[in-house]
Motif scaffolding. Sequence first.
Motif, mmCIF file in Angstrom:
data_model
loop_
_atom_site.group_PDB
_atom_site.id
_atom_site.type_symbol
_atom_site.label_atom_id
_atom_site.label_comp_id
_atom_site.label_asym_id
_atom_site.label_seq_id
_atom_site.Cartn_x
_atom_site.Cartn_y
_atom_site.Cartn_z
ATOM 1 N N ARG A 53 0.821 -1.206 0.000
ATOM 2 C CA ARG A 53 0.000 0.000 0.000
ATOM 3 C C ARG A 53 0.862 1.266 0.000
ATOM 4 N NH1 ARG A 53 -3.240 -2.220 4.884
ATOM 5 N NH2 ARG A 53 -3.652 -0.033 5.355
ATOM 6 N N LEU A 54 1.992 1.236 0.724
ATOM 7 C CA LEU A 54 2.918 2.367 0.686
ATOM 8 C C LEU A 54 3.490 2.535 -0.715
ATOM 9 C CD1 LEU A 54 4.517 4.621 2.036
ATOM 10 C CD2 LEU A 54 6.201 2.904 2.778
ATOM 11 N N ASN A 55 3.773 1.417 -1.378
ATOM 12 C CA ASN A 55 4.245 1.450 -2.762
ATOM 13 C C ASN A 55 3.262 2.207 -3.661
ATOM 14 O OD1 ASN A 55 6.612 0.505 -4.001
ATOM 15 N ND2 ASN A 55 5.532 -1.141 -5.047
ATOM 16 N N ILE A 56 1.968 1.969 -3.421
ATOM 17 C CA ILE A 56 0.933 2.661 -4.196
ATOM 18 C C ILE A 56 0.915 4.144 -3.869
ATOM 19 C CG2 ILE A 56 -1.567 2.860 -4.542
ATOM 20 C CD1 ILE A 56 -1.727 -0.171 -4.165
ATOM 21 N N ALA A 57 1.029 4.481 -2.588
ATOM 22 C CA ALA A 57 1.044 5.894 -2.192
ATOM 23 C C ALA A 57 2.168 6.651 -2.896
ATOM 24 C CB ALA A 57 1.190 6.009 -0.678
ATOM 25 N N CYS A 58 3.329 6.009 -3.013
ATOM 26 C CA CYS A 58 4.476 6.647 -3.681
ATOM 27 C C CYS A 58 4.214 6.863 -5.172
ATOM 28 C CB CYS A 58 5.733 5.795 -3.504
ATOM 29 S SG CYS A 58 6.336 5.710 -1.797
ATOM 30 N N ALA A 59 3.321 6.061 -5.747
ATOM 31 C CA ALA A 59 3.068 6.138 -7.192
ATOM 32 C C ALA A 59 1.962 7.114 -7.549
ATOM 33 C CB ALA A 59 2.698 4.746 -7.726
ATOM 34 N N ILE A 60 1.118 7.492 -6.578
ATOM 35 C CA ILE A 60 -0.061 8.297 -6.925
ATOM 36 C C ILE A 60 -0.011 9.727 -6.394
ATOM 37 C CG2 ILE A 60 -1.509 6.234 -7.022
ATOM 38 C CD1 ILE A 60 -2.705 7.125 -4.300
ATOM 39 N N HIS A 109 1.449 12.344 -7.224
ATOM 40 C CA HIS A 109 1.436 13.439 -8.198
ATOM 41 C C HIS A 109 0.177 13.422 -9.073
ATOM 42 C CE1 HIS A 109 3.051 9.938 -10.190
ATOM 43 N NE2 HIS A 109 3.017 10.512 -11.364
ATOM 44 N N ARG A 110 -0.809 12.588 -8.669
ATOM 45 C CA ARG A 110 -2.088 12.463 -9.373
ATOM 46 C C ARG A 110 -1.898 12.149 -10.861
ATOM 47 N NH1 ARG A 110 -5.405 17.605 -6.717
ATOM 48 N NH2 ARG A 110 -5.355 16.846 -4.557
ATOM 49 N N PRO A 111 -1.299 11.018 -11.146
ATOM 50 C CA PRO A 111 -0.996 10.656 -12.549
ATOM 51 C C PRO A 111 -2.251 10.367 -13.355
ATOM 52 C CG PRO A 111 -0.551 8.810 -11.096
ATOM 53 C CD PRO A 111 -0.853 9.975 -10.203
ATOM 54 N N LYS A 112 -2.185 10.668 -14.638
ATOM 55 C CA LYS A 112 -3.279 10.354 -15.547
ATOM 56 C C LYS A 112 -3.336 8.855 -15.842
ATOM 57 C CE LYS A 112 -4.881 14.512 -16.432
ATOM 58 N NZ LYS A 112 -6.275 14.879 -16.072
ATOM 59 N N LEU A 113 -2.156 8.214 -15.810
ATOM 60 C CA LEU A 113 -2.052 6.780 -16.084
ATOM 61 C C LEU A 113 -1.348 6.098 -14.927
ATOM 62 C CD1 LEU A 113 -2.274 4.298 -18.025
ATOM 63 C CD2 LEU A 113 -0.025 4.971 -18.914
ATOM 64 N N ILE A 114 -1.987 5.096 -14.356
ATOM 65 C CA ILE A 114 -1.375 4.325 -13.272
ATOM 66 C C ILE A 114 -1.147 2.903 -13.769
ATOM 67 C CG2 ILE A 114 -1.635 3.460 -10.918
ATOM 68 C CD1 ILE A 114 -3.537 5.817 -10.402
ATOM 69 N N ILE A 115 0.097 2.453 -13.662
ATOM 70 C CA ILE A 115 0.463 1.098 -14.072
ATOM 71 C C ILE A 115 0.685 0.277 -12.813
ATOM 72 C CG2 ILE A 115 2.088 -0.322 -15.376
ATOM 73 C CD1 ILE A 115 2.878 2.285 -16.870
ATOM 74 N N MET A 116 -0.088 -0.780 -12.644
ATOM 75 C CA MET A 116 0.049 -1.648 -11.483
ATOM 76 C C MET A 116 0.496 -3.027 -11.952
ATOM 77 S SD MET A 116 -2.965 -0.651 -8.852
ATOM 78 C CE MET A 116 -2.844 0.899 -7.946
ATOM 79 N N ASP A 117 1.749 -3.340 -11.678
ATOM 80 C CA ASP A 117 2.346 -4.592 -12.137
ATOM 81 C C ASP A 117 2.423 -5.569 -10.967
ATOM 82 O OD1 ASP A 117 3.607 -6.489 -13.659
ATOM 83 O OD2 ASP A 117 5.541 -5.456 -13.740
ATOM 84 N N GLU A 118 1.481 -6.503 -10.918
ATOM 85 C CA GLU A 118 1.415 -7.509 -9.852
ATOM 86 C C GLU A 118 1.405 -6.851 -8.459
ATOM 87 O OE1 GLU A 118 1.164 -10.708 -10.513
ATOM 88 O OE2 GLU A 118 1.884 -10.932 -12.556
#
Length: 314
Positions: free
Chosen positions: A142-149, A151-160
């Motif tokens: 879940r922290l990994n996801i927080a680090c990815a979102i 900046h409010r990205p238009k495209l989110i890539i979730m790999d496994e």
Amino acid sequence: MSMVVFDEVVKKYDAALSVNHLSLVIEEGEIFGLLGPNGAGKSTTIHILAGLLGASAGDVRVGGHSIRKEPLAVKRLIGLVPQELAIYETLTAEENVAFFAKLYGLRGSLLRERVAESLEFVGLLDRAKAKPATFSGGMKRRLNIACAIMHRPKLIIMDEPTVGIDPQSRNHILDSVRTLNKLGSTVIYTSHYMEEVEAISTRVGIMDRGRLIALGTKEELRKQSGQEEKLLLELDRMEETMLMEMREHPRLRSVMVTDAQTLEVVLDESTTALQDLLFILHKHGAALLKLSRVETDLESLFLQLTGRTLRDRG
């Protein structure tokens, strides 16, 4: 509007083709499931899209920007949740998110706001000052996801994103995907858990040996795989003459009595097959008490299309 366009993308390793002339359009607002057995080229495709790997030929455009000509513009639009955890164990949760936020140019009050917002979104705001070394596997994901979102990205890539975590954290992540999509992000989601992709995806692409071999909704994939329409009919009565007429009908591929009141009928793809079936019932005075469709799951479609299960190697 098209969010992602793969245009004849090729990736070669020596003589081997990991990605073989991939052309694919992902529309803005989709949750796009990308599936394939091990070695199918999924990870290579994701790495090319994220700018982590160069293509041997072809191009990818994200939000209209070419990954070849405008790599920084593309990367600003993307949030990547990699298969391997990309967090720092020696930093606190908020320091991890802040580190990645600064890479995207966030500073000052906006930085603090986005860090808190992202941690709250993944349910970790109360652990902002804690270090990931004290977290469970699900909390780290879940922290990994927080680090990815942040900046409010238009495209989110979730790999496994749910590998090796508990069911509660898995459900939290799947709910997060749906919420992020509702908030305006296009999502590309890969997983070895077929039920996850089936539960959240609006459309699915299946890769095998570097090629995109199937693309569409589950219903469209069913038709591409040649799987048939199967119905269960609960009737008030059964007559042998009625069953004989059904079995001789060219649009009813099979008719099987499963119990005293239930028929399993496989239809062909014609638009009149169900109408013909109902006509035969009416003709013989049989009342339809219940009609249900036998759903084809994504796992069986995948096996039909690739000849392998999702976890097969080779």
